[in-house]
Scaffold this active site. Structure first.
Site, PDB file in Angstrom:
ATOM      1  N   HIS A   1      -7.821  -5.306  -0.745  1.00 66.72           N
ATOM      2  CA  HIS A   1      -6.548  -4.591  -0.696  1.00 66.72           C
ATOM      3  C   HIS A   1      -5.478  -5.442  -0.008  1.00 66.72           C
ATOM      4  CE1 HIS A   1      -3.953  -1.149  -0.883  1.00 66.72           C
ATOM      5  NE2 HIS A   1      -4.010  -0.849   0.401  1.00 66.72           N
TER       6      HIS A   1
ATOM      7  N   SER B   1       0.833  -1.198   0.000  1.00 64.85           N
ATOM      8  CA  SER B   1       0.000   0.000   0.000  1.00 64.85           C
ATOM      9  C   SER B   1       0.875   1.258   0.000  1.00 64.85           C
ATOM     10  CB  SER B   1      -0.956  -0.030   1.197  1.00 64.85           C
ATOM     11  OG  SER B   1      -1.947   0.965   1.089  1.00 64.85           O
TER      12      SER B   1
ATOM     13  N   ASP C   1      -0.210  -3.997  -4.097  1.00 65.29           N
ATOM     14  CA  ASP C   1      -1.363  -3.103  -4.222  1.00 65.29           C
ATOM     15  C   ASP C   1      -1.000  -1.667  -3.819  1.00 65.29           C
ATOM     16  OD1 ASP C   1      -3.904  -3.561  -5.324  1.00 65.29           O
ATOM     17  OD2 ASP C   1      -4.896  -3.247  -3.409  1.00 65.29           O
TER      18      ASP C   1
END
Length: 348
Positions: A282, A190, A214
């Site tokens: 996610h 992330s 991601d």
């Protein structure tokens, strides 16, 4: 829950448009060109960014850097200390020499995302355990917990640049102490993916590999490659997209290809078993990667032009590689695969 999350991000996004995160420099190529960067362009862009690579400490104010250094820790686990981390400090040679760090071993560095930490989070511990079971390595977690848990996503996003520089400084210190950058692999989840990119950009030598799990999209742009992970930050950049779409479409990560190779499990937007939970989808990128380290079943992926073409079988005879740790560094382009809705996720 998903709708509430989207509303919070939406309000923050609108305010971000008024007061955008400060970026150091703008990209030198168009959005269209960047979306799938040709290999021949990379040496040119890498050379341009190399001119800006840090040498030693950054040029930020001493007080600002001292604050960042105090809020950014580097925790080390090895097979000699698999359960209790040793905290390392940039430029502290004595502390490093007293630790179990072994410059002859591969170094795996993990950088966590928003609302996580680099010392006790369950996914971090699972990742550490899988790596140490797989190989005798230095596993280092970049712990920026205080800045990653401010309650404001965009406040945390604005910290990715200085944390990335601090991490780059730490890597430069390890290089002076014998670290072989050809054995360094950074994994960023992330927001951590963009910290990894900045660290790679700031490192004095071009590191071997960065894996972006991601990579966060809100607050970042395709065009400003200095503020996000891109292909010039390492010799090989692989991306796993598990919740990649525009924010208002329920996505939290980059909806376009940004690596040498980009993997799109289950289409890359909503993962099976997650219903419409953006947070669940996610986090799957990290779960898939963890499983790939020692999993008996591979995440076999096929190169294709689109998810729709792959689903209809138009790419059945195309090149394949494995998603996750065993990925071939010769792979390039977009790869597609399906997974199970629960662990073990890989289908072979």
């Amino acid at each position: 829950m998903t709708m509430k999350l989207l509303i919070v991000f939406g309000v923050a996004w609108l305010s971000h448009l008024v007061t955008p995160v400060q970026m150091k420099r703008q990209a030198v190529f168009s959005v269209k060109d960047e979306e799938r960067l040709s290999r021949w362009q990379e040496p040119v862009l890498s050379f341009i960014k190399k001119l800006y690579r840090g040498r030693g400490r950054s040029m930020a104010s001493t007080s600002s850097r001292n604050t960042i250094d105090a809020l950014c820790h580097f925790n080390l686990w090895t097979r000699k200390n698999p359960y209790v981390q040793e905290t390392l400090l940039t430029d502290d040679v004595a502390l490093l020499s007293q630790s179990n760090f072994n410059a002859s071993n591969p170094t795996r560095m993990f950088i966590h995302g928003w609302n996580m930490n680099g010392h006790s989070h369950t996914l971090l511990i699972n990742l550490k355990n899988e790596f140490l079971a797989n190989e005798d390595c230095n596993f280092i977690a970049v712990d920026w917990e205080t800045l990653a848990n401010t309650g404001s996503y965009f406040s945390s996003a604005s910290s990715t640049q200085p944390i990335g520089v601090a991490t780059g400084d730490f890597i430069n210190f390890l290089i002076t102490q014998g670290l072989n950058v050809n054995q360094l692999h950074i994994i960023g989840f992330s927001l951590g993916a963009h910290i990894a990119g900045k660290a790679g950009n700031h490192a004095s030598e071009h590191i071997r590999q960065i894996t972006g799990l991601d990579p966060a999209y809100p607050g970042f742009s395709i065009s400003n490659t200095d503020a996000r992970l891109d292909v010039t930050d390492a010799l090989f950049v692989d991306i796993i997209h598990s919740n990649s779409a525009n924010l208002f479409e329920g996505g939290l990560s980059f909806p376009t290809s940004i690596g040498h190779v980009d993997f799109w499990p289950n289409g890359g937007i909503v993962q099976p078993g997650c219903s419409e939970s953006a947070v669940c989808s996610h986090s799957r990128a990290l779960l898939y990667f963890i499983e790939s380290i020692n999993g008996k079943t591979p995440f076999t992926s096929t190169k294709c032009w689109s998810h729709a073409d792959w689903k209809t079988g138009l790419c059945n005879n195309n090149t394949q590689t494995e998603m996750g740790l065993p990925v071939s560094t010769l792979a390039n382009g977009n790869y597609y695969l399906d997974t199970n809705g629960e662990a073990p996720f890989a289908l072979g």
